[in-house]
Design a protein around this motif. Structure first.
Motif, PDB file in Angstrom:
ATOM      1  N   VAL A   1      37.332 -26.382 -19.451  1.00 41.83           N
ATOM      2  CA  VAL A   1      36.100 -26.977 -18.922  1.00 41.83           C
ATOM      3  C   VAL A   1      34.922 -26.039 -19.178  1.00 41.83           C
ATOM      4  O   VAL A   1      33.842 -26.478 -19.588  1.00 41.83           O
ATOM      5  N   VAL A   2      35.132 -24.742 -18.968  1.00 39.02           N
ATOM      6  CA  VAL A   2      34.077 -23.757 -19.225  1.00 39.02           C
ATOM      7  C   VAL A   2      33.669 -23.814 -20.700  1.00 39.02           C
ATOM      8  O   VAL A   2      32.480 -23.853 -21.034  1.00 39.02           O
ATOM      9  N   ALA A   3      34.671 -23.851 -21.583  1.00 42.13           N
ATOM     10  CA  ALA A   3      34.385 -23.903 -23.020  1.00 42.13           C
ATOM     11  C   ALA A   3      33.583 -25.151 -23.367  1.00 42.13           C
ATOM     12  O   ALA A   3      32.602 -25.073 -24.116  1.00 42.13           O
ATOM     13  N   ALA A   4      33.985 -26.291 -22.815  1.00 43.16           N
ATOM     14  CA  ALA A   4      33.275 -27.545 -23.098  1.00 43.16           C
ATOM     15  C   ALA A   4      31.844 -27.489 -22.585  1.00 43.16           C
ATOM     16  O   ALA A   4      30.910 -27.911 -23.277  1.00 43.16           O
ATOM     17  N   LYS A   5      31.652 -26.958 -21.386  1.00 44.03           N
ATOM     18  CA  LYS A   5      30.307 -26.887 -20.812  1.00 44.03           C
ATOM     19  C   LYS A   5      29.393 -25.942 -21.607  1.00 44.03           C
ATOM     20  O   LYS A   5      28.193 -26.152 -21.675  1.00 44.03           O
ATOM     21  N   LEU A   6      29.998 -24.915 -22.212  1.00 46.19           N
ATOM     22  CA  LEU A   6      29.213 -23.967 -23.001  1.00 46.19           C
ATOM     23  C   LEU A   6      29.102 -24.382 -24.471  1.00 46.19           C
ATOM     24  O   LEU A   6      28.333 -23.794 -25.225  1.00 46.19           O
ATOM     25  N   GLY A   7      29.891 -25.362 -24.872  1.00 44.15           N
ATOM     26  CA  GLY A   7      29.834 -25.823 -26.262  1.00 44.15           C
ATOM     27  C   GLY A   7      30.517 -24.885 -27.238  1.00 44.15           C
ATOM     28  O   GLY A   7      30.093 -24.749 -28.385  1.00 44.15           O
ATOM     29  N   VAL A   8      31.589 -24.230 -26.772  1.00 43.47           N
ATOM     30  CA  VAL A   8      32.338 -23.306 -27.617  1.00 43.47           C
ATOM     31  C   VAL A   8      33.827 -23.622 -27.495  1.00 43.47           C
ATOM     32  O   VAL A   8      34.242 -24.425 -26.666  1.00 43.47           O
ATOM     33  N   SER A   9      34.637 -22.954 -28.317  1.00 46.75           N
ATOM     34  CA  SER A   9      36.087 -23.128 -28.223  1.00 46.75           C
ATOM     35  C   SER A   9      36.646 -22.183 -27.151  1.00 46.75           C
ATOM     36  O   SER A   9      35.965 -21.236 -26.722  1.00 46.75           O
ATOM     37  N   ILE A  10      37.884 -22.429 -26.763  1.00 41.28           N
ATOM     38  CA  ILE A  10      38.541 -21.537 -25.799  1.00 41.28           C
ATOM     39  C   ILE A  10      38.707 -20.154 -26.426  1.00 41.28           C
ATOM     40  O   ILE A  10      38.518 -19.130 -25.761  1.00 41.28           O
TER      41      ILE A  10
ATOM     42  N   GLN B   1      24.228 -13.055 -27.311  1.00 45.02           N
ATOM     43  CA  GLN B   1      24.471 -13.150 -28.752  1.00 45.02           C
ATOM     44  C   GLN B   1      25.811 -13.809 -29.064  1.00 45.02           C
ATOM     45  O   GLN B   1      25.904 -14.648 -29.946  1.00 45.02           O
ATOM     46  N   TRP B   2      26.865 -13.413 -28.343  1.00 44.73           N
ATOM     47  CA  TRP B   2      28.183 -13.974 -28.614  1.00 44.73           C
ATOM     48  C   TRP B   2      28.200 -15.485 -28.402  1.00 44.73           C
ATOM     49  O   TRP B   2      28.852 -16.214 -29.151  1.00 44.73           O
ATOM     50  N   LEU B   3      27.476 -15.965 -27.389  1.00 44.76           N
ATOM     51  CA  LEU B   3      27.440 -17.398 -27.101  1.00 44.76           C
ATOM     52  C   LEU B   3      26.711 -18.153 -28.216  1.00 44.76           C
ATOM     53  O   LEU B   3      27.178 -19.206 -28.673  1.00 44.76           O
ATOM     54  N   GLN B   4      25.621 -17.608 -28.673  1.00 43.89           N
ATOM     55  CA  GLN B   4      24.897 -18.232 -29.778  1.00 43.89           C
ATOM     56  C   GLN B   4      25.773 -18.302 -31.025  1.00 43.89           C
ATOM     57  O   GLN B   4      25.830 -19.334 -31.709  1.00 43.89           O
ATOM     58  N   LYS B   5      26.476 -17.211 -31.314  1.00 39.12           N
ATOM     59  CA  LYS B   5      27.352 -17.162 -32.487  1.00 39.12           C
ATOM     60  C   LYS B   5      28.491 -18.169 -32.363  1.00 39.12           C
ATOM     61  O   LYS B   5      28.798 -18.902 -33.311  1.00 39.12           O
ATOM     62  N   GLU B   6      29.111 -18.226 -31.191  1.00 37.06           N
ATOM     63  CA  GLU B   6      30.246 -19.134 -30.991  1.00 37.06           C
ATOM     64  C   GLU B   6      29.801 -20.600 -31.028  1.00 37.06           C
ATOM     65  O   GLU B   6      30.533 -21.457 -31.521  1.00 37.06           O
ATOM     66  N   ARG B   7      28.622 -20.884 -30.518  1.00 30.45           N
ATOM     67  CA  ARG B   7      28.097 -22.255 -30.596  1.00 30.45           C
ATOM     68  C   ARG B   7      27.858 -22.651 -32.047  1.00 30.45           C
ATOM     69  O   ARG B   7      28.158 -23.775 -32.449  1.00 30.45           O
ATOM     70  N   ALA B   8      27.333 -21.729 -32.830  1.00 30.31           N
ATOM     71  CA  ALA B   8      27.102 -22.006 -34.253  1.00 30.31           C
ATOM     72  C   ALA B   8      28.434 -22.220 -34.970  1.00 30.31           C
ATOM     73  O   ALA B   8      28.571 -23.142 -35.788  1.00 30.31           O
ATOM     74  N   THR B   9      29.426 -21.400 -34.637  1.00 30.60           N
ATOM     75  CA  THR B   9      30.754 -21.546 -35.228  1.00 30.60           C
ATOM     76  C   THR B   9      31.342 -22.902 -34.867  1.00 30.60           C
ATOM     77  O   THR B   9      31.876 -23.608 -35.723  1.00 30.60           O
TER      78      THR B   9
END
Length: 149
Positions: free
Chosen positions: A64-73, A99-107
């Motif tokens: 759920v956290v991953a989905a809310k943040l728009g990233v993978s687990i 920075q890590w969140l921006q990178k993971e969202r882009a990924t």
């Protein structure tokens, strides 16, 4: 002879996963029992206050956290997020946008884009195969010496 229908039950961890809540944050009576399919359906269709509160404020499990943040687990783990987060903590991470969140969202966006491209490609290939099969079938039907009904 009568048939007995067994009630399908599941462990609390399975039910919590299906409900999208963090098991350790659920009430003790939920954690200590088993949940039938009918009980799960009732919880989904008419959630009690504790379930509405957990869904609204958390703590939320990693999916759920991953989905809310728009990233993978996996992206959460790479970013150092290994524990369940509350909605407030998730909102804080979104506003801070490390920075890590921006990178993971882009990924994640690239992964979704590639998945969509592959899906379109497979669909086009299937359509081409179907068209080729139709053409082969028409050619067989048009051969001399074949009787048509």
């Amino acid at each position: 002879m009568t048939s007995h229908q067994n009630t399908q039950t599941m462990k609390p961890a399975t039910a919590a996963k299906k409900l999208g809540v963090y098991l350790d944050a659920t009430p003790a009576e939920f954690r200590e029992g088993v949940v039938s399919r009918d009980e799960l359906n009732a919880l989904q269709s008419d959630p009690p206050e504790w379930l509405r509160e957990l869904r609204r404020n958390g703590p939320h499990p990693r999916p759920v956290v991953a989905a809310k943040l728009g990233v993978s687990i996996s992206g959460l783990a790479r970013g150092g997020v290994t524990e369940p987060l509350t909605t407030e903590q998730i909102d804080a991470l979104k506003s801070e946008a490390p920075q890590w969140l921006q990178k993971e969202r882009a990924t994640q966006a690239e992964v979704r884009k590639e998945a969509a491209r592959l899906k379109d490609k497979r669909q086009q290939e299937q359509e081409q195969e179907q068209e080729q099969e139709k053409e082969k079938s028409a050619e067989r039907d048009d051969r001399p010496g074949r009787s048509r009904p």
